[in-house]
Design a protein around this motif. Structure first.
Motif, short mmCIF file in Angstrom:
data_model
loop_
_atom_site.label_atom_id
_atom_site.label_comp_id
_atom_site.label_asym_id
_atom_site.label_seq_id
_atom_site.Cartn_x
_atom_site.Cartn_y
_atom_site.Cartn_z
N PRO A 158 0.82 -1.20 0.00
CA PRO A 158 0.00 0.00 0.00
C PRO A 158 0.85 1.26 0.00
N ASN A 159 0.17 2.34 -0.35
CA ASN A 159 0.81 3.61 -0.59
C ASN A 159 0.89 4.46 0.68
N ASN A 160 2.04 5.10 0.86
CA ASN A 160 2.22 6.06 1.94
C ASN A 160 2.46 7.43 1.29
N PRO A 161 1.67 8.44 1.52
CA PRO A 161 0.79 8.69 2.66
C PRO A 161 -0.71 8.47 2.45
N THR A 162 -1.17 7.84 1.39
CA THR A 162 -2.64 7.78 1.23
C THR A 162 -3.26 6.55 1.88
N GLY A 163 -2.50 5.44 1.96
CA GLY A 163 -3.03 4.21 2.54
C GLY A 163 -3.74 3.32 1.54
N ALA A 164 -3.94 3.83 0.30
CA ALA A 164 -4.64 3.07 -0.73
C ALA A 164 -3.71 1.99 -1.31
N TYR A 165 -4.30 1.04 -2.04
CA TYR A 165 -3.47 -0.04 -2.60
C TYR A 165 -3.91 -0.40 -4.01
N LEU A 166 -3.02 -1.10 -4.71
CA LEU A 166 -3.33 -1.67 -6.01
C LEU A 166 -3.44 -3.18 -5.87
N PRO A 167 -4.41 -3.80 -6.55
CA PRO A 167 -4.51 -5.26 -6.49
C PRO A 167 -3.36 -5.93 -7.26
N ALA A 168 -3.16 -7.21 -6.98
CA ALA A 168 -2.07 -7.98 -7.58
C ALA A 168 -2.08 -7.88 -9.11
N SER A 169 -3.27 -7.90 -9.69
CA SER A 169 -3.36 -7.88 -11.15
C SER A 169 -2.75 -6.59 -11.72
N GLU A 170 -2.92 -5.48 -11.02
CA GLU A 170 -2.34 -4.22 -11.48
C GLU A 170 -0.82 -4.21 -11.35
N LEU A 171 -0.32 -4.81 -10.27
CA LEU A 171 1.13 -4.92 -10.10
C LEU A 171 1.71 -5.74 -11.25
N GLU A 172 1.05 -6.85 -11.56
CA GLU A 172 1.53 -7.72 -12.63
C GLU A 172 1.51 -7.00 -13.98
N ARG A 173 0.46 -6.22 -14.19
CA ARG A 173 0.34 -5.47 -15.44
C ARG A 173 1.47 -4.44 -15.55
N LEU A 174 1.80 -3.81 -14.44
CA LEU A 174 2.88 -2.82 -14.44
C LEU A 174 4.22 -3.50 -14.73
N ALA A 175 4.50 -4.59 -14.02
CA ALA A 175 5.78 -5.28 -14.20
C ALA A 175 5.92 -5.75 -15.65
N ALA A 176 4.83 -6.25 -16.22
CA ALA A 176 4.88 -6.78 -17.59
C ALA A 176 5.02 -5.65 -18.61
N GLY A 177 4.54 -4.46 -18.26
CA GLY A 177 4.54 -3.36 -19.22
C GLY A 177 5.82 -2.56 -19.26
N LEU A 178 6.71 -2.78 -18.31
CA LEU A 178 7.95 -2.00 -18.25
C LEU A 178 9.00 -2.57 -19.19
N PRO A 179 9.85 -1.70 -19.77
CA PRO A 179 10.95 -2.21 -20.58
C PRO A 179 11.92 -3.01 -19.72
N GLU A 180 12.66 -3.92 -20.33
CA GLU A 180 13.57 -4.79 -19.57
C GLU A 180 14.64 -4.00 -18.84
N SER A 181 14.96 -2.82 -19.35
CA SER A 181 16.03 -2.02 -18.76
C SER A 181 15.59 -1.27 -17.50
N CYS A 182 14.32 -1.40 -17.15
CA CYS A 182 13.78 -0.64 -16.02
C CYS A 182 13.43 -1.57 -14.87
N LEU A 183 13.94 -1.24 -13.68
CA LEU A 183 13.69 -2.06 -12.50
C LEU A 183 12.45 -1.54 -11.77
N LEU A 184 11.54 -2.45 -11.44
CA LEU A 184 10.38 -2.09 -10.62
C LEU A 184 10.70 -2.41 -9.17
N VAL A 185 10.78 -1.36 -8.34
CA VAL A 185 11.03 -1.57 -6.92
C VAL A 185 9.69 -1.55 -6.21
N TYR A 186 9.31 -2.70 -5.69
CA TYR A 186 8.00 -2.87 -5.06
C TYR A 186 8.18 -2.74 -3.55
#
Ligand SMILES: *Cc1c(COP(=O)(O)O)cnc(C)c1O
Length: 372
Positions: A158-186
């Motif tokens: 979840p997000n600080n300072p709002t407290g809201a969150y993204l579901p797993a499917s959105e995380l997966e969509r983000l990871a899959a959509g990024l170029p290989e040269s970009c690191l996703l820090v979760y």
């Protein structure tokens, strides 16, 4: 001739502003500004620190081997791919230093962890801020902001300072959509407080995907903020990179011991978790009943929004509460000047904050004026 000069980007750095912890003239305050646990750590962790005090002259295990084994066993991960840090801040910093530099971009949500822009600037890189969507991160917005210069995307969920969150499917969509040269820090600093069925701490993705590095902390739900201990998990190459640039003894021995003991006491963690979930529901409901807009939270804090009406604003509420010994977090620097972030406190603190806030909202202008 001339005086020693730091790297050019260092001079423009704005330091991180920690949660307020003092009020002039008040001896005791309720510090509800830094998302610390009101229940503290497991008694087993306290004992581990007491025991550790007999060995303070000895350097710690540079690889935090026992703790990494314990973390891996508990989460079903590979211990070789766990790396510990002096808080997860340490790991976020190392990642930025290793992967970004002058000319590079680091992308994150505008209402994201306040350290992200600072970490980008520390590395000489540019921080690119993406507007949030329904208070959480906006995956489409982030993907649209990514360029060939983007080295890192920081996502606190979840997000600080709002407290809201993204579901797993959105995380997966983000990871899959990024170029290989970009690191996703979760950054899953509040994973232990989340209870949404579709939330994920990111461990599986960090294990399987090549471009995801997950960070976790013992500071929040585990209640060990003072000891500065966190950990990260990613692919072998990323972990090797961090191991190459981190300080050899970056985590202290009492911290390693306390974290391992805290991890072993899941019964205590379960109690903290239940307490957190119960009181965030209560605070959310009561603050809404008092007329404030409150963001649905998956964390150990709630973000509430105040009217912009003079006498009833977030800034005035913040001052009103501080004068009564209750320190919340006002975040105008992030564009949340109409909001306050409240860390869930003890039952007594939660009830008292609500009472003060009701009083403030009922008669703010008069009450504030009469007290000078
Ligand atoms: C608190 C926090 C951290 C850092 O915690 P450490 O004490 O350094 O482990 C990282 N990310 C987010 C979103 C946080 O709220």
């Amino acid at each position: 001739m001339g005086s020693p000069r730091p790297n050019p980007w260092v001079n423009s750095l704005a330091p991180y502003i920690p949660g307020q912890s003092r009020v002039d003239g008040l001896e005791r305050v309720a510090k509800l500004s830094a998302n610390e646990s009101p229940l503290g750590p497991s008694p087993a962790a306290r004992e581990a620190v007491a025991t550790a005090s007999g060995m303070l002259h000895v350097y710690p295990d540079p690889d935090a081997g026992a703790l990494r084994e314990a973390i891996a066993a508990h989460h079903g991960l590979d211990p070789a791919r766990v790396v510990c840090g002096a808080g997860s801040d340490d790991l976020l910093h190392l990642i930025a230093q290793a992967y970004a530099g002058p000319g590079d971009q680091i992308v994150h949500s505008r209402y994201g962890f306040a350290m992200y822009p600072i970490l980008a600037h520390m590395a000489g890189a540019t921080s690119v801020q993406v507007e949030n969507r329904n208070w959480a991160a906006d995956v489409d917005g982030i993907l649209a902001a990514v360029t060939e210069k983007t080295r890192i995307v920081f996502l606190d969920n979840p997000n600080n300072p709002t407290g809201a969150y993204l579901p797993a499917s959105e995380l997966e969509r983000l990871a899959a959509g990024l170029p290989e040269s970009c690191l996703l820090v979760y950054d899953a600093a509040y994973a232990e407080s989340a209870d949404a069925a579709d939330y994920t701490d990111g461990a599986r993705l960090a294990h399987e995907a090549g471009n995801v590095f997950m960070t976790r902390t013992f500071s929040k739900t585990y209640g060990l903020a003072a000891l500065r201990i966190g950990w990260g998990y990613g692919n072998t190459e990323t972990v090797e990179v961090i191991n190459r640039i981190r300080m050899p003894f970056n985590t202290a021995m009492p911290a390693q011991a306390a974290a391992a003991a805290a991890l072993a006491d899941q019964a205590f963690l379960g109690e903290v978790r239940e307490f957190t979930i119960r009181w965030r529901r209560w605070l959310t409901d009561e603050l809404r009943a008092a007329g404030l807009e409150v963001v649905d939270s998956q964390t150990n804090f709630v973000l509430m929004r105040f009217p912009r009406k003079p006498g009833a604003t977030a800034e005035e509420a913040n001052r009103y509460l501080a004068a009564r010994g209750f320190l919340l977090r006002w975040l105008p620097g992030q564009g949340l000047e109409d909001c306050l972030r409240l860390t869930i406190g003890t039952e007594e603190q939660n009830r008292a904050v609500l009472t003060h806030l009701r009083e403030f909202l009922a008669g703010a202008p008069r009450a504030a004026a009469s007290r000078g």
